[in-house]
Write a protein that holds these residues in place. Structure first.
Motif, mmCIF file in Angstrom:
data_model
loop_
_atom_site.group_PDB
_atom_site.id
_atom_site.type_symbol
_atom_site.label_atom_id
_atom_site.label_comp_id
_atom_site.label_asym_id
_atom_site.label_seq_id
_atom_site.Cartn_x
_atom_site.Cartn_y
_atom_site.Cartn_z
ATOM 1 N N ILE A 199 0.808 -1.225 0.000
ATOM 2 C CA ILE A 199 0.000 0.000 0.000
ATOM 3 C C ILE A 199 0.835 1.265 0.000
ATOM 4 O O ILE A 199 0.289 2.370 -0.075
ATOM 5 N N GLY A 200 2.131 1.158 0.111
ATOM 6 C CA GLY A 200 2.977 2.341 0.123
ATOM 7 C C GLY A 200 4.293 2.047 0.801
ATOM 8 O O GLY A 200 4.717 0.889 0.908
ATOM 9 N N LEU A 201 4.949 3.101 1.248
ATOM 10 C CA LEU A 201 6.178 2.949 2.011
ATOM 11 C C LEU A 201 5.907 3.270 3.479
ATOM 12 O O LEU A 201 4.880 3.858 3.823
ATOM 13 N N HIS A 202 6.844 2.890 4.318
ATOM 14 C CA HIS A 202 6.702 3.059 5.761
ATOM 15 C C HIS A 202 7.125 4.487 6.126
ATOM 16 O O HIS A 202 8.151 4.721 6.760
ATOM 17 N N PRO A 228 2.765 2.446 -10.667
ATOM 18 C CA PRO A 228 1.825 3.516 -11.026
ATOM 19 C C PRO A 228 0.369 3.086 -10.842
ATOM 20 O O PRO A 228 0.067 1.886 -10.740
ATOM 21 N N LYS A 229 -0.499 4.067 -10.804
ATOM 22 C CA LYS A 229 -1.920 3.794 -10.633
ATOM 23 C C LYS A 229 -2.418 2.855 -11.733
ATOM 24 O O LYS A 229 -2.081 3.007 -12.902
ATOM 25 N N ASN A 230 -3.190 1.849 -11.315
ATOM 26 C CA ASN A 230 -3.759 0.855 -12.229
ATOM 27 C C ASN A 230 -2.696 0.067 -12.992
ATOM 28 O O ASN A 230 -2.969 -0.482 -14.057
ATOM 29 N N GLY A 231 -1.470 0.044 -12.455
ATOM 30 C CA GLY A 231 -0.433 -0.818 -13.022
ATOM 31 C C GLY A 231 0.364 -0.204 -14.148
ATOM 32 O O GLY A 231 1.453 -0.664 -14.446
ATOM 33 N N PRO A 271 1.103 -3.985 -5.271
ATOM 34 C CA PRO A 271 -0.210 -3.382 -4.993
ATOM 35 C C PRO A 271 -1.321 -4.125 -5.721
ATOM 36 O O PRO A 271 -1.111 -4.694 -6.796
ATOM 37 N N ALA A 272 -2.500 -4.128 -5.132
ATOM 38 C CA ALA A 272 -3.675 -4.566 -5.880
ATOM 39 C C ALA A 272 -3.991 -3.534 -6.939
ATOM 40 O O ALA A 272 -3.764 -2.335 -6.752
ATOM 41 N N ARG A 273 -4.487 -3.962 -8.079
ATOM 42 C CA ARG A 273 -4.808 -3.024 -9.152
ATOM 43 C C ARG A 273 -5.834 -2.002 -8.655
ATOM 44 O O ARG A 273 -6.840 -2.345 -8.054
ATOM 45 N N GLY A 274 -5.525 -0.733 -8.895
ATOM 46 C CA GLY A 274 -6.419 0.337 -8.466
ATOM 47 C C GLY A 274 -6.095 0.875 -7.086
ATOM 48 O O GLY A 274 -6.683 1.860 -6.656
ATOM 49 N N ASP A 275 -5.093 0.268 -6.383
ATOM 50 C CA ASP A 275 -4.768 0.739 -5.047
ATOM 51 C C ASP A 275 -3.882 1.976 -5.033
ATOM 52 O O ASP A 275 -3.665 2.562 -3.984
ATOM 53 N N ALA A 276 -3.335 2.357 -6.172
ATOM 54 C CA ALA A 276 -2.295 3.387 -6.185
ATOM 55 C C ALA A 276 -2.789 4.724 -5.662
ATOM 56 O O ALA A 276 -1.980 5.562 -5.259
ATOM 57 N N GLY A 278 -3.954 5.334 -2.942
ATOM 58 C CA GLY A 278 -3.590 5.434 -1.533
ATOM 59 C C GLY A 278 -2.111 5.310 -1.278
ATOM 60 O O GLY A 278 -1.682 5.303 -0.117
ATOM 61 N N LEU A 279 -1.290 5.217 -2.325
ATOM 62 C CA LEU A 279 0.125 4.950 -2.130
ATOM 63 C C LEU A 279 0.876 6.151 -1.622
ATOM 64 O O LEU A 279 1.986 6.014 -1.133
#
Length: 284
Positions: A199-202, A228-231, A271-276, A278-279
């Motif tokens: 989901i991102g970095l710490h 990147p967003k959506n892969g 990441p799950a597709r579409g999760d970007a 929130g990254l």
């Protein structure tokens, strides 16, 4: 040396069982109903509070503490294990809480289970055979890991997470509570969910440990280039080369790239597709 020994006597409770051959340092405290095997080395200032079992070819680092009903260095839960003289090593000042189990290595693995210094392993966690935990790692209650797991320095594994065998967790990574981690987590990565997704970095660790704003900005840009967003449209190898060329000056980004390049039996958590969307959050 004699004066130091008088100031810090080794104390063994009358109900404790310490086998002949065990080696004890200065200032060791072994509490009620503990059991220490014949091939155990206990360094200076170690405390076994009570009902602690230490067996096998095990070394407990100086100043480490062990709470009731934890076991260290017992035989691994591996059907291939046939009693070979494998090892378990715990670093200095590490704290092992109640009901934790830390098993020694296997002959078919590295032969050693190793926990670093200044580690905190909270109640009911399990460290399996041939695992390697770095320094300053925090393992929260009920975490379980399969054999051969590697966890880098400063990583945080939240409560009830489950880590598949042979998974690598990178330096300062964060694994969220109840996450099921089947693949490797990049250094500074933050993963959540079952199965875990990046989901991102710490960010919190980075800021609390003095990483400069310009470095964090670079890391955010590099991360969003990789994921990147959506892969995105470009293959991952192309994105990886772009980061390699664009951020050669940033040592932390190069650390992430070296981790990705290293041999892996499990692949990477992504990441799950579409999760970007929130990254880029600071709270990730």
């Amino acid at each position: 040396m004699h004066a130091v020994e008088e100031a810090r006597p080794t104390v063994i409770h009358p109900t404790a069982l310490v086998a002949s051959g065990a080696r004890l340092g200065v200032g060791v405290k072994i509490g009620p109903w503990c059991s220490v095997g014949p091939n155990v080395v206990i360094e200076d200032g170690v405390e076994l509070i009570s009902h602690v079992v230490v067996d096998g070819q095990t070394r407990l680092g100086a100043g480490s503490r062990y709470f009731p009903f934890c076991t260290v260095g017992m035989a691994p839960q591996d059907l291939k294990y046939k009693g070979e003289p494998t090892r378990c090593e715990i670093g200095a000042r590490t704290v092992v809480r109640e009901h934790v189990t830390i098993h020694r290595g296997t002959a078919t693995g590295s032969g050693v289970t190793r926990v670093g210094s200044d580690v905190l392993i909270m109640a009911n966690a399990h460290v399996a055979h041939d695992c390697v935990l770095g320094d300053r790692v925090i393992i929260v209650n009920n975490v379980v890991m399969g054999g051969h797991v590697s966890i880098g320095d400063d990583a945080r594994i939240m409560g009830s997470a489950a880590i598949h065998q042979f998974v690598r967790i990178g330096h300062a990574a964060l694994v969220g509570g109840v996450a099921g981690v089947e693949a490797d987590v990049i250094p500074y990565g933050s993963v959540l969910g079952n199965r875990a997704r990046l989901i991102g970095l710490h960010w919190i660790w980075l800021r609390r440990n003095g990483v400069q704003s310009h470095d964090i900005h670079d890391m955010r840009r590099a991360f969003l280039t990789l994921y990147p967003k959506n892969g995105g449209d470009a293959p991952f190898a192309v994105r990886l080369d772009a980061v390699r060329q664009g951020f050669a000056h940033n040592a932390r980004i190069q650390e992430i790239l070296a981790f990705i390049d290293a041999p892996s039996r499990r692949g990477l958590v992504r990441p799950a597709r579409g999760d970007a969307s929130g990254l880029d959050t600071e709270g990730a």
